[in-house]
Design an enzyme around this catalytic site. Structure first.
Site, PDB file in Angstrom:
ATOM      1  N   THR A 133      30.797  -5.295 -26.610  1.00 27.46           N
ATOM      2  CA  THR A 133      30.976  -6.144 -27.367  1.00 27.46           C
ATOM      3  C   THR A 133      31.399  -5.847 -28.865  1.00 27.46           C
ATOM      4  OG1 THR A 133      29.201  -6.880 -28.810  1.00 27.46           O
ATOM      5  CG2 THR A 133      28.930  -4.294 -28.333  1.00 27.46           C
ATOM      6  N   ASP A 134      31.851  -6.913 -29.644  1.00 23.38           N
ATOM      7  CA  ASP A 134      32.410  -6.570 -30.863  1.00 23.38           C
ATOM      8  C   ASP A 134      31.795  -5.949 -31.596  1.00 23.38           C
ATOM      9  OD1 ASP A 134      30.903  -8.762 -31.078  1.00 23.38           O
ATOM     10  OD2 ASP A 134      32.082 -10.251 -32.010  1.00 23.38           O
ATOM     11  N   GLU A 135      29.954  -5.946 -31.439  1.00 23.98           N
ATOM     12  CA  GLU A 135      28.797  -5.498 -32.452  1.00 23.98           C
ATOM     13  C   GLU A 135      29.809  -3.874 -32.747  1.00 23.98           C
ATOM     14  OE1 GLU A 135      25.332  -7.495 -32.814  1.00 23.98           O
ATOM     15  OE2 GLU A 135      26.408  -8.815 -31.263  1.00 23.98           O
ATOM     16  N   TYR A 159      21.357  -0.828 -31.101  1.00 23.54           N
ATOM     17  CA  TYR A 159      22.173  -2.314 -29.923  1.00 23.54           C
ATOM     18  C   TYR A 159      24.055  -1.743 -30.119  1.00 23.54           C
ATOM     19  CZ  TYR A 159      24.563  -5.342 -27.676  1.00 23.54           C
ATOM     20  OH  TYR A 159      25.242  -6.515 -26.473  1.00 23.54           O
ATOM     21  N   LYS A 163      25.855   0.787 -27.983  1.00 20.19           N
ATOM     22  CA  LYS A 163      27.212   0.304 -27.056  1.00 20.19           C
ATOM     23  C   LYS A 163      28.441   0.871 -27.144  1.00 20.19           C
ATOM     24  CE  LYS A 163      27.314  -3.266 -24.255  1.00 20.19           C
ATOM     25  NZ  LYS A 163      27.641  -3.243 -22.917  1.00 20.19           N
ATOM     26  N   ASN A 188      29.877 -12.953 -29.400  1.00 19.60           N
ATOM     27  CA  ASN A 188      28.942 -13.545 -28.994  1.00 19.60           C
ATOM     28  C   ASN A 188      29.866 -14.469 -28.001  1.00 19.60           C
ATOM     29  OD1 ASN A 188      27.931 -12.704 -31.946  1.00 19.60           O
ATOM     30  ND2 ASN A 188      26.418 -13.876 -31.320  1.00 19.60           N
ATOM     31  N   LYS A 198      18.279 -15.594 -27.277  1.00 22.97           N
ATOM     32  CA  LYS A 198      19.033 -15.769 -28.108  1.00 22.97           C
ATOM     33  C   LYS A 198      19.492 -16.861 -28.360  1.00 22.97           C
ATOM     34  CE  LYS A 198      20.823 -11.403 -26.485  1.00 22.97           C
ATOM     35  NZ  LYS A 198      21.037 -10.800 -25.462  1.00 22.97           N
ATOM     36  N   TYR A 216      17.284 -16.559 -39.297  1.00 23.85           N
ATOM     37  CA  TYR A 216      16.896 -15.797 -40.292  1.00 23.85           C
ATOM     38  C   TYR A 216      17.869 -15.878 -41.859  1.00 23.85           C
ATOM     39  CZ  TYR A 216      16.130 -13.809 -35.736  1.00 23.85           C
ATOM     40  OH  TYR A 216      15.390 -13.481 -34.411  1.00 23.85           O
TER      41      TYR A 216
HETATM   42  P1  NAD Z   1      21.307  -9.527 -19.976  1.00 23.49           P
HETATM   43  O1  NAD Z   1      20.406  -8.982 -21.607  1.00 23.49           O
HETATM   44  O2  NAD Z   1      21.651 -11.192 -20.195  1.00 23.49           O
HETATM   45  O3  NAD Z   1      21.589  -9.366 -19.028  1.00 23.49           O
HETATM   46  C1  NAD Z   1      21.070  -7.506 -18.552  1.00 23.49           C
HETATM   47  C2  NAD Z   1      20.958  -7.603 -17.229  1.00 23.49           C
HETATM   48  O4  NAD Z   1      21.369  -5.806 -17.214  1.00 23.49           O
HETATM   49  C3  NAD Z   1      20.220  -7.854 -16.877  1.00 23.49           C
HETATM   50  O5  NAD Z   1      19.958  -8.623 -15.538  1.00 23.49           O
HETATM   51  C4  NAD Z   1      18.954  -6.752 -17.090  1.00 23.49           C
HETATM   52  O6  NAD Z   1      17.934  -6.429 -15.587  1.00 23.49           O
HETATM   53  C5  NAD Z   1      19.943  -5.559 -16.125  1.00 23.49           C
HETATM   54  N1  NAD Z   1      19.008  -4.006 -16.876  1.00 23.49           N
HETATM   55  C6  NAD Z   1      19.432  -4.233 -17.930  1.00 23.49           C
HETATM   56  N2  NAD Z   1      19.142  -2.736 -17.620  1.00 23.49           N
HETATM   57  C7  NAD Z   1      19.242  -2.514 -17.049  1.00 23.49           C
HETATM   58  C8  NAD Z   1      18.744  -0.525 -15.719  1.00 23.49           C
HETATM   59  N3  NAD Z   1      18.750   0.121 -15.811  1.00 23.49           N
HETATM   60  N4  NAD Z   1      19.914  -0.321 -14.422  1.00 23.49           N
HETATM   61  C9  NAD Z   1      20.230  -1.954 -14.102  1.00 23.49           C
HETATM   62  N5  NAD Z   1      19.785  -3.615 -14.589  1.00 23.49           N
HETATM   63  C10 NAD Z   1      19.530  -3.809 -15.973  1.00 23.49           C
HETATM   64  O7  NAD Z   1      22.704  -9.207 -21.115  1.00 23.49           O
HETATM   65  P2  NAD Z   1      23.847 -10.593 -21.490  1.00 23.49           P
HETATM   66  O8  NAD Z   1      24.392 -11.035 -22.657  1.00 23.49           O
HETATM   67  O9  NAD Z   1      24.927 -10.921 -20.047  1.00 23.49           O
HETATM   68  O10 NAD Z   1      25.315  -8.992 -21.238  1.00 23.49           O
HETATM   69  C11 NAD Z   1      26.299  -8.297 -20.373  1.00 23.49           C
HETATM   70  C12 NAD Z   1      27.077  -7.179 -21.900  1.00 23.49           C
HETATM   71  O11 NAD Z   1      27.831  -7.574 -21.898  1.00 23.49           O
HETATM   72  C13 NAD Z   1      25.768  -6.169 -22.102  1.00 23.49           C
HETATM   73  O12 NAD Z   1      26.856  -4.952 -21.680  1.00 23.49           O
HETATM   74  C14 NAD Z   1      26.558  -6.865 -23.046  1.00 23.49           C
HETATM   75  O13 NAD Z   1      26.237  -5.499 -24.676  1.00 23.49           O
HETATM   76  C15 NAD Z   1      27.919  -7.040 -23.498  1.00 23.49           C
HETATM   77  N6  NAD Z   1      28.038  -8.726 -24.591  1.00 23.49           N
HETATM   78  C16 NAD Z   1      26.920  -9.587 -24.034  1.00 23.49           C
HETATM   79  C17 NAD Z   1      27.509 -10.445 -25.508  1.00 23.49           C
HETATM   80  C18 NAD Z   1      26.745 -11.751 -25.395  1.00 23.49           C
HETATM   81  O14 NAD Z   1      26.544 -12.514 -26.218  1.00 23.49           O
HETATM   82  N7  NAD Z   1      26.032 -11.938 -24.255  1.00 23.49           N
HETATM   83  C19 NAD Z   1      28.796 -10.620 -25.916  1.00 23.49           C
HETATM   84  C20 NAD Z   1      29.923  -9.228 -25.612  1.00 23.49           C
HETATM   85  C21 NAD Z   1      29.153  -8.039 -25.060  1.00 23.49           C
HETATM   86  P1  TYD Z   2      21.797 -13.380 -31.770  1.00 24.26           P
HETATM   87  O1  TYD Z   2      21.910 -14.650 -30.686  1.00 24.26           O
HETATM   88  O2  TYD Z   2      20.769 -12.630 -30.936  1.00 24.26           O
HETATM   89  O3  TYD Z   2      22.809 -12.794 -31.015  1.00 24.26           O
HETATM   90  P2  TYD Z   2      23.563 -11.850 -32.008  1.00 24.26           P
HETATM   91  O4  TYD Z   2      22.821 -10.958 -32.814  1.00 24.26           O
HETATM   92  O5  TYD Z   2      23.909 -10.495 -30.711  1.00 24.26           O
HETATM   93  O6  TYD Z   2      24.889 -12.171 -32.843  1.00 24.26           O
HETATM   94  O7  TYD Z   2      21.658 -13.838 -32.923  1.00 24.26           O
HETATM   95  C1  TYD Z   2      22.671 -14.496 -33.298  1.00 24.26           C
HETATM   96  C2  TYD Z   2      22.824 -14.825 -34.626  1.00 24.26           C
HETATM   97  O8  TYD Z   2      22.014 -15.754 -34.989  1.00 24.26           O
HETATM   98  C3  TYD Z   2      22.471 -13.520 -35.647  1.00 24.26           C
HETATM   99  O9  TYD Z   2      23.160 -13.588 -36.742  1.00 24.26           O
HETATM  100  C4  TYD Z   2      20.885 -13.533 -35.778  1.00 24.26           C
HETATM  101  C5  TYD Z   2      20.602 -14.907 -35.569  1.00 24.26           C
HETATM  102  N1  TYD Z   2      19.626 -15.803 -35.190  1.00 24.26           N
HETATM  103  C6  TYD Z   2      18.750 -16.276 -35.804  1.00 24.26           C
HETATM  104  O10 TYD Z   2      18.594 -16.741 -37.448  1.00 24.26           O
HETATM  105  N2  TYD Z   2      17.539 -16.622 -35.143  1.00 24.26           N
HETATM  106  C7  TYD Z   2      16.901 -16.524 -34.364  1.00 24.26           C
HETATM  107  O11 TYD Z   2      16.276 -16.701 -33.962  1.00 24.26           O
HETATM  108  C8  TYD Z   2      17.631 -15.643 -33.824  1.00 24.26           C
HETATM  109  C9  TYD Z   2      17.556 -14.965 -32.133  1.00 24.26           C
HETATM  110  C10 TYD Z   2      19.222 -15.587 -33.603  1.00 24.26           C
END
Ligand code: NAD
Ligand code: TYD
Length: 367
Positions: A133-135, A159, A163, A188, A198, A216
């Site tokens: 992630t970019d975070e 988090y 990562k 994101n 999310k 928020y």
């Molecule tokens: P998600 O939370 O939707 O899914 C995570 C999955 O991992 C779930 O299916 C969960 O059951 C599985 N999991 C959790 N712990 C586990 C374990 N110990 N063993 C096996 N499986 C396990 O997450 P996502 O949003 O699909 O993100 C996927 C990846 O991409 C993550 O590594 C996250 O850091 C990265 N990422 C996400 C975003 C985003 O915006 N969602 C952006 C950049 C990077």
């Molecule tokens: P989120 O989807 O949790 O992703 P991340 O924190 O990993 O960027 O949140 C995106 C942005 O939205 C973040 O700045 C927090 C904000 N947010 C709200 O304002 N209200 C909400 O209910 C949630 C879940 C997030």
């Protein structure tokens, strides 16, 4: 032909990746390893379930012997590692699971991979792609340049720290042992199958149910947004054409403040309700059903502790070296996401069970 192990394939991005890969590479074997935590959902993989090239294994990435057995049994040559605890708010209330899965779990996978692929000085051709992630880069001010691959890591939440730790482990296993790794750090994501904790899917579910839309702080925090289908395509490019040992930043060139996003989403929901009278019958509690603006549900709530103000990605490396361009802009991606959620009500209703509801209600109570 490849035999691909997808960790976390029952989650949001993992499931989108599995569907993309099975369609794009019909000769490949795709094995999903997922612990099915609260965020894992087999319904997200239902379209793959009848494909003989696909196999689902329920298990924890921290179980190194299970991973080792799978690598061997399925002759895995490519690991695409999505499995993670992924929600910042949960990492604030309970960081332990983040350290366990994101750091210990990544270590466990790397150990199993090293033992399998680099046994006795003989290297089997392989790739370990780590999805990050970019975070990890921390927070930007208004005039700071966007994160590039050289930006120093400065994670601020449990988090992002977990990562960042996993990214360093992946790098170290390449430099020390020669595991053939690539890493991508993406902004994101949003789109189909995203768990409604999310920002974007939470707002859609709440708007359709007539619940408040919690923004928020002052809503000025900025994220860069990428439609999930673009992200999985970028991962494919990195796996196929990226340089081993390197990192690629992936972004959408779509920086938006949270309050703007929620307002745009509300306008989009009003528009689809105006155009389709049957939605008022399906969602009687939605303000849009009675002609009230969805934006009337917006509620400013207490800020997230340590809330990063701005993320922005400089995606020039992946653009210049691998030719990556997002196919979806934010307006079209947002509309597709709303349409998908309206067409897949069963998917998200099934998630809104008692345990999830009580978690969300706890979140509101502590604000
Ligand atoms: P998600 O939370 O939707 O899914 C995570 C999955 O991992 C779930 O299916 C969960 O059951 C599985 N999991 C959790 N712990 C586990 C374990 N110990 N063993 C096996 N499986 C396990 O997450 P996502 O949003 O699909 O993100 C996927 C990846 O991409 C993550 O590594 C996250 O850091 C990265 N990422 C996400 C975003 C985003 O915006 N969602 C952006 C950049 C990077
Ligand atoms: P989120 O989807 O949790 O992703 P991340 O924190 O990993 O960027 O949140 C995106 C942005 O939205 C973040 O700045 C927090 C904000 N947010 C709200 O304002 N209200 C909400 O209910 C949630 C879940 C997030």
């Amino acid at each position: 032909m490849s035999n691909v192990l997808v960790t976390g394939g029952a989650g949001f991005i993992g499931a989108n990746f599995v569907h993309y890969w099975l369609q794009q590479y019909p000769g490949d074997r795709v094995v999903v390893l997922d612990a099915l935590t609260y965020a894992g959902n087999l319904a997200s993989l239902a379209p793959a379930s009848r494909n003989p090239a696909y196999r689902f294994v329920k298990g924890d990435i921290c179980d190194t012997s299970l991973v080792a057995a799978l690598l061997h049994e399925e002759s895995i040559d490519t690991v695409v590692h999505f499995a993670a605890e992924s929600h910042v708010d949960r990492s604030i209330s309970g960081p332990g699971a983040f350290i366990q899965t994101n750091m210990v779990g990544t270590y466990s996978l790397l150990e199993a991979a090293r033992a399998h692929w680099l046994k006795g000085g003989k290297t089997i051709e392989h790739r370990f792609h780590h999805v990050s992630t970019d975070e990890v880069y921390g927070s930007l001010g208004a005039d700071d340049p966007a994160f590039d691959e050289q930006t120093a890591y400065a994670p601020n939440s449990p988090y992002s720290a977990s990562k960042a730790g996993s990214d360093h482990l992946v790098r170290a296993y390449h430099h020390t042992y020669g595991v053939q790794v690539t890493t991508s750090n993406c902004s994101n994501n949003y789109g189909p199958y995203q768990f409604p904790e999310k920002l974007i899917p939470l707002m859609v579910v709440n708007a359709l149910s007539g619940r408040s839309l919690p923004v928020y702080g002052d809503g000025s925090n900025i994220r860069d947004w990428l439609f999930v289908e673009d992200h999985v395509r970028a991962i494919d490019l990195v796996i196929k054409e990226g340089k081993v040992g390197e990192t690629y930043n992936i972004g959408g060139n779509e920086e938006h403040a949270n309050l703007d996003i929620v307002n745009r989403l509300c306008a989009c929901i009003d528009e689809v309700f105006d155009a389709d009278g049957s939605l008022a019958e399906r969602f009687p509690d939605a303000p849009a059903s009675s002609g009230t603006a969805t934006a009337s549900l917006i509620t400013m709530v207490k800020d997230r502790p340590g809330h990063d103000w701005r993320y922005a990605i400089d995606a020039s490396r992946i653009q210049n070296e691998l030719g990556f361009e997002p196919a979806h802009d934010f307006a079209s991606g947002l509309r597709s996401t709303v349409d998908w959620m309206l067409a897949n009500e069963d998917w998200w209703r099934a998630i809104l069970d008692d345990s999830y509801r009580s978690w969300i209600e706890d979140q509101y109570e502590t604000r």
